[in-house]
Design an enzyme around this catalytic site. Structure first.
Site, PDB file in Angstrom:
ATOM      1  N   SER A 212       0.841  -1.206   0.000  1.00  0.00           N
ATOM      2  CA  SER A 212       0.000   0.000   0.000  1.00  0.00           C
ATOM      3  C   SER A 212       0.869   1.246   0.000  1.00  0.00           C
ATOM      4  O   SER A 212       1.968   1.244   0.550  1.00  0.00           O
ATOM      5  CB  SER A 212      -0.884  -0.014   1.254  1.00  0.00           C
ATOM      6  OG  SER A 212      -1.474   1.255   1.462  1.00  0.00           O
TER       7      SER A 212
ATOM      8  N   TYR B 215      -1.386  -0.539  10.669  1.00  0.00           N
ATOM      9  CA  TYR B 215      -1.711  -1.175   9.375  1.00  0.00           C
ATOM     10  C   TYR B 215      -0.554  -0.971   8.394  1.00  0.00           C
ATOM     11  O   TYR B 215      -0.039  -1.938   7.822  1.00  0.00           O
ATOM     12  CB  TYR B 215      -3.002  -0.582   8.796  1.00  0.00           C
ATOM     13  CG  TYR B 215      -3.133  -0.822   7.317  1.00  0.00           C
ATOM     14  CD1 TYR B 215      -2.881   0.200   6.401  1.00  0.00           C
ATOM     15  CD2 TYR B 215      -3.447  -2.084   6.829  1.00  0.00           C
ATOM     16  CE1 TYR B 215      -2.956  -0.029   5.037  1.00  0.00           C
ATOM     17  CE2 TYR B 215      -3.522  -2.323   5.468  1.00  0.00           C
ATOM     18  CZ  TYR B 215      -3.271  -1.291   4.583  1.00  0.00           C
ATOM     19  OH  TYR B 215      -3.334  -1.534   3.229  1.00  0.00           O
TER      20      TYR B 215
ATOM     21  N   LYS C 156       2.319  -3.694   6.536  1.00  0.00           N
ATOM     22  CA  LYS C 156       2.661  -3.782   5.107  1.00  0.00           C
ATOM     23  C   LYS C 156       4.164  -3.620   4.909  1.00  0.00           C
ATOM     24  O   LYS C 156       4.805  -4.355   4.163  1.00  0.00           O
ATOM     25  CB  LYS C 156       1.897  -2.718   4.304  1.00  0.00           C
ATOM     26  CG  LYS C 156       0.398  -2.932   4.234  1.00  0.00           C
ATOM     27  CD  LYS C 156       0.053  -4.243   3.512  1.00  0.00           C
ATOM     28  CE  LYS C 156      -1.449  -4.418   3.342  1.00  0.00           C
ATOM     29  NZ  LYS C 156      -1.783  -5.713   2.713  1.00  0.00           N
TER      30      LYS C 156
HETATM   31  C1  WQD Z   1      -9.276   9.913   0.748  1.00  0.00           C
HETATM   32  C2  WQD Z   1      -9.419  11.432   0.932  1.00  0.00           C
HETATM   33  C3  WQD Z   1      -9.635  12.081   3.219  1.00  0.00           C
HETATM   34  C4  WQD Z   1     -13.556  10.132   3.804  1.00  0.00           C
HETATM   35  C5  WQD Z   1      -6.831   4.945   2.979  1.00  0.00           C
HETATM   36  C6  WQD Z   1      -5.773   4.150   3.667  1.00  0.00           C
HETATM   37  C7  WQD Z   1      -4.887   3.498   2.643  1.00  0.00           C
HETATM   38  C8  WQD Z   1      -5.728   2.673   1.700  1.00  0.00           C
HETATM   39  C9  WQD Z   1      -6.784   3.545   1.047  1.00  0.00           C
HETATM   40  C10 WQD Z   1      -5.694   0.383   2.399  1.00  0.00           C
HETATM   41  C11 WQD Z   1      -8.610  11.968   2.092  1.00  0.00           C
HETATM   42  C12 WQD Z   1     -10.910  12.402   2.452  1.00  0.00           C
HETATM   43  C13 WQD Z   1     -12.357  10.581   3.259  1.00  0.00           C
HETATM   44  C14 WQD Z   1     -14.553  11.077   4.189  1.00  0.00           C
HETATM   45  C15 WQD Z   1     -13.119  12.855   3.445  1.00  0.00           C
HETATM   46  N1  WQD Z   1      -6.302   1.591   2.393  1.00  0.00           N
HETATM   47  N2  WQD Z   1     -12.151  11.921   3.081  1.00  0.00           N
HETATM   48  N3  WQD Z   1     -14.284  12.413   3.980  1.00  0.00           N
HETATM   49  O1  WQD Z   1      -7.003   7.890   3.706  1.00  0.00           O
HETATM   50  O2  WQD Z   1      -6.143   8.287   1.337  1.00  0.00           O
HETATM   51  O3  WQD Z   1      -6.217   5.970   2.254  1.00  0.00           O
HETATM   52  O4  WQD Z   1      -7.575   4.126   2.110  1.00  0.00           O
HETATM   53  O5  WQD Z   1      -4.739   0.023   1.756  1.00  0.00           O
HETATM   54  O6  WQD Z   1      -3.975   2.686   3.314  1.00  0.00           O
HETATM   55  O7  WQD Z   1      -4.987   5.070   4.422  1.00  0.00           O
HETATM   56  O8  WQD Z   1      -8.333   7.111   1.670  1.00  0.00           O
HETATM   57  O9  WQD Z   1     -10.692   7.289   1.058  1.00  0.00           O
HETATM   58  O10 WQD Z   1     -10.063   7.369   3.522  1.00  0.00           O
HETATM   59  O11 WQD Z   1      -9.542   9.317   2.032  1.00  0.00           O
HETATM   60  O12 WQD Z   1     -12.900  14.076   3.286  1.00  0.00           O
HETATM   61  O13 WQD Z   1     -15.652  10.730   4.693  1.00  0.00           O
HETATM   62  O14 WQD Z   1     -10.781  11.731   1.217  1.00  0.00           O
HETATM   63  O15 WQD Z   1      -9.299  13.129   4.131  1.00  0.00           O
HETATM   64  O16 WQD Z   1      -8.142  13.266   1.729  1.00  0.00           O
HETATM   65  P1  WQD Z   1      -6.881   7.423   2.298  1.00  0.00           P
HETATM   66  P2  WQD Z   1      -9.741   7.714   2.107  1.00  0.00           P
END
Ligand code: WQD
Length: 345
Positions: free
Chosen positions: A124, A148, A152
């Protein structure tokens, strides 16, 4: 000869199984179904017209897993099984270390015992930690910021040590950026338990009226509109990347990491606007404070995967939004079957 897919019933796994079967591979799937449903595998068989063995087992149960190696001539393993909720890993680190790392060690021990040394591992972009230099290349310093991500990172190191101990190991470490979207049929997709942590499933549940409004976690980042920027990649492109990596590990040896991203970053507000544009749905949102642990900007430099795997993401943000929306509309309760929904009423 078969390809063993661990975690094959999951979001990435089920889409990867479709691409493997369509490419003519024989597969065997193991999955403990803790975060997935066997319904996804039934649909994989329906979509491809192909059959395969599925074993609902936990990698930690060595004897169960060994029986799979005894029953099938495994040529390579695509190792996707693992817990993956960042927030949960912070509150339950031991569960993550036990499940992700010990499970991977049991798998690698059996691979070694049965002479299977070809591995595609689901890593990841979270292994890059808070690296703010973008686009992120595979050479960037590694440093996870949660349990997490550390699982990885540690598994990547275990795989490198395996190769040092026996240079016949052939391993691809695939660092996913932000997988979204769904199979164009609307039959496979992301089916999070409870309230989604990730952006796209949250957007689709707001758009369908299941959730009231999207909370945008901060608009004070150093980005065009202040909201966080990520590299969203269509899950089918990601699945294709596994096929290309499998071809590579079958034809060579060594350990290589590859970023699987598009190289294009989109902000949260840009994603909302794109989703509304292509679906015609309204996504009400409210700006709230930053989510602890989030970084402002993260997107890939995917040139190494293009150069060494011959892989480039093909699908754009519109298709990602449309396919995500279709999955939501066609499966309002995810993989819960009509009879299960009726039984729950
Ligand atoms: C994306 C963007 C949030 C939800 C995570 C894990 C990563 C991988 C993918 C496993 C960010 C914003 C999100 C919401 C928001 N998982 N957001 N409101 O955090 O980049 O990655 O998922 O492998 O390891 O860390 O993905 O989709 O949670 O967030 O504003 O309700 O959307 O701040 O900028 P992230 P995400």
């Amino acid at each position: 000869m078969a390809i063993l897919v661990t975690g094959g019933a999951g979001y990435i796994g089920s889409h990867t199984c479709v691409e493997l079967l369509n490419a003519g591979y024989d597969i065997v799937v193991v999955d403990n179904l803790i975060n997935s449903s066997s319904e996804s595998l039934r649909r994989v068989k329906e979509l491809t017209g192909k059959d395969f063995e599925f074993y609902p087992i936990n990698l930690l149960h060595r004897q169960d897993l060994e029986s799979v190696f005894r029953r099938h001539h495994i040529e390579a393993v695509i190792h996707l099984a693992g817990l993956k909720a960042v927030g949960e890993s912070v509150s339950l680190p031991l569960r993550y270390y036990q499940n992700n790392i010990s499970g991977s060690i049991v798998l690698c021990e059996l691979m070694q015992e049965y002479g299977v040394r070809n591995m595609v591992f689901s890593s990841s972009a979270t292994v890059y930690g808070t690296s703010e230099s973008v686009p992120i290349g595979e050479h960037e310093p590694l440093g996870a910021t949660n349990a997490y991500g550390r699982t990885k990172l540690m598994i990547e190191e275990i795989m490198r040590d395996l190769h040092v101990s026996d240079n016949r190991w052939s391993i691809a470490l695939l660092r996913y950026f932000n997988p979204i979207g769904a199979h164009s049929s609307g039959r496979l997709g992301e089916d999070p338990n409870g309230i989604p942590n990730n952006l796209m499933p949250y957007i689709t549940q707001v758009a369908v009226g299941k959730l009231k409004e999207l909370q945008v976690y901060g608009n004070d980042y150093d980005t065009l509109d202040g909201s966080g920027v990520r590299d969203y990649i269509h899950v089918v492109d990601l699945a294709q990347g596994h096929l290309k990596a499998l071809e590579k590990v079958l034809a060579s040896s060594g350990v290589e990491a590859y970023n699987l991203g598009t190289g294009q970053g989109y902000s949260v507000l840009e994603m909302v606007a794109a989703f509304e544009r292509v679906t015609g749905r309204h996504v009400p949102y409210r700006i709230t404070s930053r989510r602890p642990g989030d970084i402002g900007v993260c997107y890939a430099d995917p040139t190494k995967a293009r150069r060494e795997l011959g892989w480039v993401a093909q699908k754009g943000i519109d298709e990602m939004c449309l396919d995500s929306w279709r999955w939501q509309v066609v499966n309002p309760q995810g993989y819960l079957e009509e009879n299960e929904i009726a039984a729950n009423l």
